[in-house]
Design a protein around this motif. Sequence first.
Motif, PDB file in Angstrom:
ATOM      1  N   GLN A  12      57.125  35.582  43.281  1.00  0.00           N
ATOM      2  CA  GLN A  12      56.300  35.925  44.441  1.00  0.00           C
ATOM      3  C   GLN A  12      54.831  36.004  44.014  1.00  0.00           C
ATOM      4  O   GLN A  12      54.350  37.058  43.615  1.00  0.00           O
ATOM      5  CB  GLN A  12      56.781  37.247  45.038  1.00  0.00           C
ATOM      6  N   ASP A  14      52.363  35.971  45.805  1.00  0.00           N
ATOM      7  CA  ASP A  14      51.533  36.693  46.754  1.00  0.00           C
ATOM      8  C   ASP A  14      51.505  38.192  46.455  1.00  0.00           C
ATOM      9  O   ASP A  14      50.802  38.945  47.105  1.00  0.00           O
ATOM     10  CB  ASP A  14      51.992  36.441  48.190  1.00  0.00           C
ATOM     11  N   GLU A  15      52.245  38.617  45.431  1.00  0.00           N
ATOM     12  CA  GLU A  15      52.203  40.029  45.026  1.00  0.00           C
ATOM     13  C   GLU A  15      50.817  40.347  44.471  1.00  0.00           C
ATOM     14  O   GLU A  15      50.137  39.483  43.944  1.00  0.00           O
ATOM     15  CB  GLU A  15      53.264  40.312  43.956  1.00  0.00           C
ATOM     16  N   PRO A  16      50.416  41.609  44.567  1.00  0.00           N
ATOM     17  CA  PRO A  16      49.085  41.968  44.062  1.00  0.00           C
ATOM     18  C   PRO A  16      49.027  41.976  42.538  1.00  0.00           C
ATOM     19  O   PRO A  16      50.034  42.185  41.861  1.00  0.00           O
ATOM     20  CB  PRO A  16      48.862  43.382  44.618  1.00  0.00           C
ATOM     21  N   GLN A 100      44.171  41.857  45.103  1.00  0.00           N
ATOM     22  CA  GLN A 100      44.202  40.402  45.246  1.00  0.00           C
ATOM     23  C   GLN A 100      45.512  39.868  44.687  1.00  0.00           C
ATOM     24  O   GLN A 100      46.106  40.458  43.779  1.00  0.00           O
ATOM     25  CB  GLN A 100      43.000  39.761  44.558  1.00  0.00           C
ATOM     26  N   SER A 101      45.945  38.734  45.201  1.00  0.00           N
ATOM     27  CA  SER A 101      47.240  38.190  44.810  1.00  0.00           C
ATOM     28  C   SER A 101      47.211  37.570  43.413  1.00  0.00           C
ATOM     29  O   SER A 101      46.153  37.176  42.907  1.00  0.00           O
ATOM     30  CB  SER A 101      47.697  37.129  45.816  1.00  0.00           C
ATOM     31  N   GLN A 103      48.437  34.772  42.770  1.00  0.00           N
ATOM     32  CA  GLN A 103      48.038  33.377  42.986  1.00  0.00           C
ATOM     33  C   GLN A 103      46.513  33.242  42.978  1.00  0.00           C
ATOM     34  O   GLN A 103      45.975  32.323  42.359  1.00  0.00           O
ATOM     35  CB  GLN A 103      48.603  32.857  44.303  1.00  0.00           C
TER      36      GLN A 103
END
Length: 159
Positions: A12, A14-16, A100-101, A103
Amino acid sequence: MQVTAAIEPRAQLDEPVMSVLRLKTPGVWSISPDSTVYEAIEMMAEKRVGALVVLREGTLAGIVSERDYARKVILKNKHSQETRVHEIMTAPVLSISPGQSIQECMRTMSTHRVRHLPVVEAEKVVGIVSIGDLVNWIIRSQEQTIHHLHNYITGAYPA
């Protein structure tokens, strides 16, 4: 008959970034801009890190890395015991916030060709993320996914 599972098939991203920091030993290694490069390299070796944040009165002033040492001291035939950190540090320094992610962090590192990013919250450095940290996080995430898939396939997955 269609079967659906509540599993995560991939990391994932999109995790921070805070998710990555939680896996690391707490604390940030820093040095003063007026310290010698020798002291910085000595600290990096002792702490087994590739970069240090440079703090001036508690505020992020830059970052100094082994790469800076190689390119700005060794190749320029300077002396590490005479050269000051502020002479070779990267400034201004790119940073990322803990929310922030992953990614976004990876994209920033790739776009700007940096290996370390300080994590800053309310003008305070709360951590530093390296390429190695991101690789370790992705490996750990993939291992968890494999574990979940294995349990699902063998019937051990909780309903």
